[in-house]
Design an enzyme around this catalytic site. Structure first.
Site, PDB file in Angstrom:
ATOM      1  N   ARG A  28       0.448  -1.445   0.267  1.00 13.56           N
ATOM      2  CA  ARG A  28      -0.138   0.053  -0.261  1.00 13.56           C
ATOM      3  C   ARG A  28       0.735   1.380   0.047  1.00 13.56           C
ATOM      4  NH1 ARG A  28      -2.709  -4.291   1.621  1.00 13.56           N
ATOM      5  NH2 ARG A  28      -4.578  -3.952   2.173  1.00 13.56           N
ATOM      6  N   GLN A 172      -8.724  -7.515   0.144  1.00 17.12           N
ATOM      7  CA  GLN A 172      -7.689  -7.103  -1.315  1.00 17.12           C
ATOM      8  C   GLN A 172      -8.841  -6.365  -2.640  1.00 17.12           C
ATOM      9  OE1 GLN A 172      -6.471 -10.154  -2.532  1.00 17.12           O
ATOM     10  NE2 GLN A 172      -4.769 -10.568  -1.191  1.00 17.12           N
ATOM     11  N   ASP A 319      -4.199 -15.373   7.597  1.00 18.25           N
ATOM     12  CA  ASP A 319      -2.818 -16.009   6.830  1.00 18.25           C
ATOM     13  C   ASP A 319      -1.818 -16.874   7.872  1.00 18.25           C
ATOM     14  OD1 ASP A 319      -3.560 -14.372   4.267  1.00 18.25           O
ATOM     15  OD2 ASP A 319      -2.678 -12.237   5.307  1.00 18.25           O
TER      16      ASP A 319
HETATM   17  C1  S3P Z   1      -4.289  -8.884   2.127  1.00 18.52           C
HETATM   18  C2  S3P Z   1      -5.465  -9.810   2.144  1.00 18.52           C
HETATM   19  C3  S3P Z   1      -5.707 -10.131   2.844  1.00 18.52           C
HETATM   20  C4  S3P Z   1      -4.530 -12.024   2.850  1.00 18.52           C
HETATM   21  C5  S3P Z   1      -2.930 -11.001   1.901  1.00 18.52           C
HETATM   22  C6  S3P Z   1      -3.324 -10.201   2.125  1.00 18.52           C
HETATM   23  C7  S3P Z   1      -4.336  -7.387   2.286  1.00 18.52           C
HETATM   24  O1  S3P Z   1      -6.317 -11.635   1.502  1.00 18.52           O
HETATM   25  O2  S3P Z   1      -5.137 -13.001   2.942  1.00 18.52           O
HETATM   26  O3  S3P Z   1      -2.517 -12.201   2.417  1.00 18.52           O
HETATM   27  O4  S3P Z   1      -2.753  -7.628   1.612  1.00 18.52           O
HETATM   28  O5  S3P Z   1      -4.957  -7.188   1.713  1.00 18.52           O
HETATM   29  P1  S3P Z   1      -8.708 -10.679   1.235  1.00 18.52           P
HETATM   30  O6  S3P Z   1      -7.969  -9.781   1.731  1.00 18.52           O
HETATM   31  O7  S3P Z   1      -8.269 -11.852   0.210  1.00 18.52           O
HETATM   32  O8  S3P Z   1      -8.176 -11.982   2.566  1.00 18.52           O
END
Ligand code: S3P
EC number: 2.5.1.19
Length: 431
Positions: A28, A172, A319
């Site tokens: 980010r 995400q 995670d």
């Molecule tokens: C992340 C969000 C998570 C996580 C990934 C990193 C992020 O995924 O599992 O390792 O940086 O926004 P999801 O948002 O798909 O659950």
């Protein structure tokens, strides 16, 4: 030559150390800085394969990036309307975060772009982002009726704000919608079933953008500009620290001091579960690193017991399920995990991988549709196990092997995705 790594059993772990920068925040920092109004120096940047995928995409969009040293970079932002059309396909590599967040940004740009990724990313679901962005009137098309990469983003005149209830908790997806929402007419509102990590929301604040938060909803209105900070100092990644928290808990006579770890409450589910299991973790020196809270952890060996947890806490530790499985393998009694169906669409199907590989070590584990049942304290043995090229599976196997009777990991170097010097640290802590 066979691509393997042999991990031998370890005794009491001792160490006082920093772990690398947070992966989510590093991604980010790069993306937001690229859209900022002046150069941003990013310190403690996670120089790993995933974050380098983001850097390469940003460079391909016309943004200059200087590497000052291994973990410090400067991004020369070009403003929220300053990106330029890439002359080649953008490659997100193994990184879902690179891809999905940038889909949100690029859906709003007045130029054409295309994305691909590695074998794993090309199998991961994309409709979860394409659907809401299409509701905003963005134009994205991809393989198998918009299910998978490769993907093309076609410019449109303007995006429309939406009020979107997400079917799953996903930072995400939420971030992609908010990033597209900053270019849309009106207020875009996104609601999650449970709050996922909020680094994007905090990063918006860092760049001078106010969001409206209510319950599990976030609202964003059209943004005029990003006001960049001079620097961003990325906290240590609690998802990387998690491996050592569990290692020190289950290997007798261990004491580790792990410094400057992010303790954003949307990420600390691992601490809550380990404490419920009886772990001995002290949290000291709490302070702020920009808009993110950080602290040092002191962790000592403890007798763990099995626990039950599910959907509500899942986004706060999604995670960490591979390494929490290892904690459960060494705990007294059963651990029952539910509400973790998202693990089937991560870098690999993690529920299937966990069941298959830890079973080879003698663990008693059953994968269910959306979780795991782990019977603690089964007799373990040395084994050869496969990482599925998934960094978190490889690291969880390494810790289990170190705590039991050793393990040989096939395709071990995928740890470079999030923790490039993981095996070096592991060997140092055993000394
Ligand atoms: C992340 C969000 C998570 C996580 C990934 C990193 C992020 O995924 O599992 O390792 O940086 O926004 P999801 O948002 O798909 O659950």
């Amino acid at each position: 030559m066979k691509d393997i790594m042999k991990i031998i059993a370890g005794q009491g772990l001792k160490g006082d150390f920093f772990i690398p920068g947070d992966k989510s925040i590093s991604h980010r920092s790069v993306m937001f800085s690229a859209l900022g109004d002046k150069p941003v120096r990013i310190k403690n940047f996670l120089n790993s394969q995933d974050c380098l995928s983001t850097v390469k995409c940003i460079q391909a969009l016309g943004v200059k990036v200087d590497f000052i040293n291994e973990n410090e970079i400067v991004i020369y932002g070009k403003g929220i309307h300053g990106l330029t059309e890439p002359s080649d396909v953008l490659d997100a590599g193994n990184s879902g975060t690179t891809l999905r967040l940038m889909m949100g940004i690029l859906a709003a740009q007045p130029f054409f772009s295309t994305f691909t990724g590695d074998q794993s990313l090309r199998k991961r679901p994309m409709r979860r982002v394409i659907n809401p962005l299409s509701e905003m009137k963005a134009k994205l098309v991809s393989r198998e009726d918009s299910k998978y990469l490769p993907l093309a983003i076609i410019p449109v005149d303007k995006l429309q704000a939406i009020n979107y209830a997400m079917p799953m908790a996903s930072a995400q997806v939420k971030s992609a919608i908010l990033l597209a929402g900053m270019y849309a007419e009106g207020e875009t509102i996104v609601t999650e079933p449970y709050t996922s990590r909020d680094h994007t929301e905090r990063m918006f604040e860092t760049f001078g953008v106010k969001l409206r938060k209510f319950g599990t909803s976030i609202g964003i209105k059209k943004v005029d500009k990003f006001v960049s900070p001079e620097e961003i100092v990325v906290p240590g990644d609690i998802s990387s620290a998690a491996f050592w928290l569990v290692a020190a808990s289950i290997i007798p006579n261990s004491k580790l001091i792990i410094r400057n770890i992010g303790i954003n409450p949307t990420r600390t589910g691992i601490l809550d579960v380990l404490k419920d299991m009886g772990a001995n973790i002290e949290i000291v020196n709490e302070k702020w690193s920009g808009k993110e809270p950080v602290a040092d952890f002191i962790v000592r060996s403890a007798e763990l017991k099995g626990v039950t947890f599910g959907a509500e806490i899942m986004p706060r530790l999604i995670d960490e399920i591979p390494i929490l499985t290892v904690a459960a393998m060494f705990a007294e009694g059963d651990t029952i995990i539910s509400g973790a169906g998202e693990l089937r669409v991560k870098e690999t199907d993690r529920l299937a991988a966990i069941e298959a590989e830890f079973t080879k070590m003698g663990a008693k584990i059953q994968a269910t549709d959306d979780g795991l049942i782990i019977h603690g304290k089964a007799a373990l043995k040395e084994a050869e196990c496969y990482s599925y090229h998934d960094h978190r599976i490889a690291m969880a196997l390494a810790i289990a092997g170190m705590a039991a009777h050793g393990v040989t990991i096939q395709s071990p170097h995928c740890v470079d995705i999030s923790y490039p010097n993981f095996y070096t640290v592991l060997n140092e802590l055993k000394k």
